[in-house]
Design a protein around this motif. Structure first.
Motif, PDB file in Angstrom:
ATOM      1  N   SER A 193       4.663   8.094  -7.803  1.00  0.00           N
ATOM      2  CA  SER A 193       4.030   9.273  -8.403  1.00  0.00           C
ATOM      3  C   SER A 193       3.033   9.958  -7.482  1.00  0.00           C
ATOM      4  N   GLY A 194       3.253   9.887  -6.167  1.00  0.00           N
ATOM      5  CA  GLY A 194       2.486  10.736  -5.274  1.00  0.00           C
ATOM      6  C   GLY A 194       1.439  10.082  -4.414  1.00  0.00           C
ATOM      7  N   GLY A 195       1.459   8.779  -4.243  1.00  0.00           N
ATOM      8  CA  GLY A 195       0.470   8.149  -3.377  1.00  0.00           C
ATOM      9  C   GLY A 195       0.566   8.609  -1.940  1.00  0.00           C
ATOM     10  N   LEU A 296     -13.058   5.142  -9.427  1.00  0.00           N
ATOM     11  CA  LEU A 296     -11.997   5.569 -10.332  1.00  0.00           C
ATOM     12  C   LEU A 296     -10.927   6.346  -9.578  1.00  0.00           C
ATOM     13  N   VAL A 297     -11.345   7.299  -8.768  1.00  0.00           N
ATOM     14  CA  VAL A 297     -10.400   8.129  -8.029  1.00  0.00           C
ATOM     15  C   VAL A 297      -9.625   7.302  -7.002  1.00  0.00           C
ATOM     16  N   ALA A 298     -10.309   6.403  -6.310  1.00  0.00           N
ATOM     17  CA  ALA A 298      -9.628   5.557  -5.329  1.00  0.00           C
ATOM     18  C   ALA A 298      -8.552   4.709  -5.995  1.00  0.00           C
ATOM     19  N   GLY A 299      -8.841   4.192  -7.190  1.00  0.00           N
ATOM     20  CA  GLY A 299      -7.847   3.400  -7.901  1.00  0.00           C
ATOM     21  C   GLY A 299      -6.654   4.220  -8.341  1.00  0.00           C
ATOM     22  N   LEU A 300      -6.888   5.445  -8.799  1.00  0.00           N
ATOM     23  CA  LEU A 300      -5.789   6.319  -9.199  1.00  0.00           C
ATOM     24  C   LEU A 300      -4.880   6.650  -8.022  1.00  0.00           C
ATOM     25  N   ALA A 301      -5.483   6.899  -6.864  1.00  0.00           N
ATOM     26  CA  ALA A 301      -4.684   7.210  -5.681  1.00  0.00           C
ATOM     27  C   ALA A 301      -3.893   5.989  -5.214  1.00  0.00           C
ATOM     28  N   ALA A 304      -0.777   5.150  -7.419  1.00  0.00           N
ATOM     29  CA  ALA A 304       0.242   6.191  -7.515  1.00  0.00           C
ATOM     30  C   ALA A 304       1.580   5.800  -6.878  1.00  0.00           C
ATOM     31  N   PRO A 305       1.615   5.196  -5.678  1.00  0.00           N
ATOM     32  CA  PRO A 305       2.931   4.852  -5.122  1.00  0.00           C
ATOM     33  C   PRO A 305       3.654   3.767  -5.898  1.00  0.00           C
ATOM     34  N   ALA A 306       2.922   3.008  -6.706  1.00  0.00           N
ATOM     35  CA  ALA A 306       3.484   1.794  -7.298  1.00  0.00           C
ATOM     36  C   ALA A 306       3.472   1.790  -8.815  1.00  0.00           C
ATOM     37  N   SER A 307       2.983   2.836  -9.466  1.00  0.00           N
ATOM     38  CA  SER A 307       2.710   2.757 -10.909  1.00  0.00           C
ATOM     39  C   SER A 307       3.930   2.385 -11.733  1.00  0.00           C
ATOM     40  N   VAL A 355      -3.397   2.544   1.041  1.00  0.00           N
ATOM     41  CA  VAL A 355      -3.446   1.154   0.582  1.00  0.00           C
ATOM     42  C   VAL A 355      -2.334   0.880  -0.425  1.00  0.00           C
ATOM     43  N   GLY A 356      -2.180   1.776  -1.393  1.00  0.00           N
ATOM     44  CA  GLY A 356      -1.139   1.577  -2.396  1.00  0.00           C
ATOM     45  C   GLY A 356       0.256   1.636  -1.819  1.00  0.00           C
ATOM     46  N   ALA A 357       0.476   2.519  -0.839  1.00  0.00           N
ATOM     47  CA  ALA A 357       1.798   2.642  -0.228  1.00  0.00           C
ATOM     48  C   ALA A 357       2.198   1.376   0.511  1.00  0.00           C
TER      49      ALA A 357
END
Length: 455
Positions: A193-195, A296-301, A304-307, A355-357
């Motif tokens: 979803s956009g990470g 909060l914003v860092a966690g949302l970002a 995103a690649p993995a939600s 990080v999420g990617a």
């Protein structure tokens, strides 16, 4: 649940291009020739929520972090950029990202001005028009995130032109590479979803734009300090809700898989906010509203690649890792590099998305509750694909941002004047002297002169 999650993920992949691998029980896209009213309503609501909550939320955070005098200009610039991007995506942006044929660097021109749209988006049960409005909402959000880099000092004309061109030259090709069946999709790059395509791309472009336009006058110092933490808190709350629509909407169907993606986004953001505040408490002895919103914003970002690809437990771990990574990146950019990224887009969105990617390659494992790797795949191959995707998007974002920034500056100056930046009204070029005011005439007896008296 995981079996259905795997099914919806492969269905979403079929939406964009021929899938690299197919899960057992995958729905044949050829059978989906009519739209589902429930799925269609869900997608329309998701697009509306992104526009209603996420966009104003980002603008509130940007305005609250700046000075009081710059707040109105930030809202004006952001709203104008969102409006321009929306129009440009109807004209050409959507077809560059998602037009046929799929593959390569950009999409085909069949959807120019949305002339040719399918009754149903391939591989889904929603009309292509519903898919279009969802993608327009994501493109608007990405462009507004970049605009936060020059908050309080970017000239309106330059900012508007930059936002429009960036959405077409940088964001649209990246969206095609990853979501539109482009060459990174062929490598197996995953970004639910956009990470990568949204957060990482926008964050890196914001860092480059901040370098190009320069620091605010008086930064760092009291003159550029956050003027309204309450606005930042309110904006973070709106973005929090709007991101649920972004995460759930990428399932492209109103199923329990959408709710699973929303749960993952929720827990990742919550744990990241708490960890950020814990870091603040350990390092400074206090916690701040700004820190809570930043976490909060860092966690949302990061999620995103993995939600839609990992379990809730993995989402908690992703948020746990994203908070310290973004926290120390923010300190490094602001204090060591002395780059005035006004709204910390790179540290929060860019580093969070990075990080999420990378972590999605680990936590998508079926052994950890994820959807599992494709046939003959594994953590090593998936991690390599993610690194290739991040490197390609980074190079394109940096190059495109530099070209757009300096190209527009040849016609429109980047920065407002020092007086405007300080909140002072510019003085007129020439101020005429005031005309003398005639005294009113009084009917009094004439006074005799000295000559008349002596005579």
């Amino acid at each position: 649940m995981i079996a259905r999650l795997a099914r919806i993920f492969t269905l979403a992949a079929a939406t964009l291009a021929a899938p690299a691998w197919a899960a057992p029980g995958m729905v044949d896209p050829a059978t989906l020739d009519v739209s589902n009213s429930g799925d269609t309503a869900f997608m329309l609501v998701c697009a509306a929520l992104v526009m209603l909550f996420a966009l104003p939320g980002v603008l509130l955070m940007q305005a609250g972090r700046g000075t009081a005098g710059a707040a109105q200009g930030i809202f004006l610039q952001g709203s104008a950029i969102a409006a321009l991007v929306s129009l440009l995506w109807v004209v050409v942006g959507y077809t560059l990202a998602f037009g046929d044929p799929s593959g390569g660097l950009i999409g085909g021109g069949n959807a120019w001005m949305l002339i040719v749209l399918g009754d149903v988006r391939f591989g889904t049960a929603i009309p292509e028009s519903a898919f279009v409005i969802f993608q327009i909402a994501a493109a608007m959000l990405a462009a507004v995130l970049v605009a936060g880099a020059w908050a309080g000092r970017g000239r309106f004309g330059w900012a508007l032109a930059f936002g429009g061109l960036w959405s077409l030259i940088v964001y649209a090709p990246v969206a095609h590479w990853i979501w539109g069946g482009g060459w990174l999709y062929g490598f197996g790059v995953l970004d639910f979803s956009g990470g990568i395509a949204l957060h990482f791309c926008a964050g890196l472009s914001a860092l480059v734009a901040a370098l190009v336009i320069g620091r605010r006058t008086g930064w760092p110092g009291e003159a550029t300090a956050t003027h309204n933490p309450l606005m930042v808190l309110a904006g973070g709350g709106l973005l929090f809700v709007g991101n649920f629509a972004l995460a759930g909407g990428w399932t492209l169907a109103a199923t329990d898989d959408a709710s699973s993606a929303i749960i993952n986004a929720h827990v990742a953001a919550c744990v990241s906010a708490l960890v950020w505040m814990l870091i603040e408490k350990l390092r400074t002895g206090t916690v701040t509203a700004m820190g809570a919103v930043s976490g909060l914003v860092a966690g949302l970002a990061a999620i995103a690649p993995a939600s839609g690809l990992v379990s809730p437990g993995a989402a908690i771990l992703i948020g746990l890792i994203a908070a310290p990574a973004s926290y120390f990146a923010l300190r490094f950019v602001s204090e060591t590099l002395a780059i005035d990224d006004s709204n910390h887009a790179f540290a929060l969105h860019g580093v969070g998305g990075l990080v999420g990617a990378l972590l999605v390659a680990v936590f998508m494992s079926a052994d950890l509750g994820g959807i599992g790797y494709p046939p003959e795949g594994g953590i090593g191959g998936q991690l390599l694909a993610q690194v290739i995707g991040l490197a390609a998007v980074a190079m394109w974002s940096i190059l495109g941002t530099l070209i757009i920034s300096y190209g527009i500056a040849m016609a429109i100056p980047m920065r407002i004047s020092p007086a405007e930046e300080a909140g002072e009204a510019p003085a007129p070029a020439m101020t005429p002297a005031p005309l003398p005011v005639a005294e009113p005439a009084h009917e009094t007896a004439p006074v005799a002169t000295e000559q008349q008296v002596s005579g």
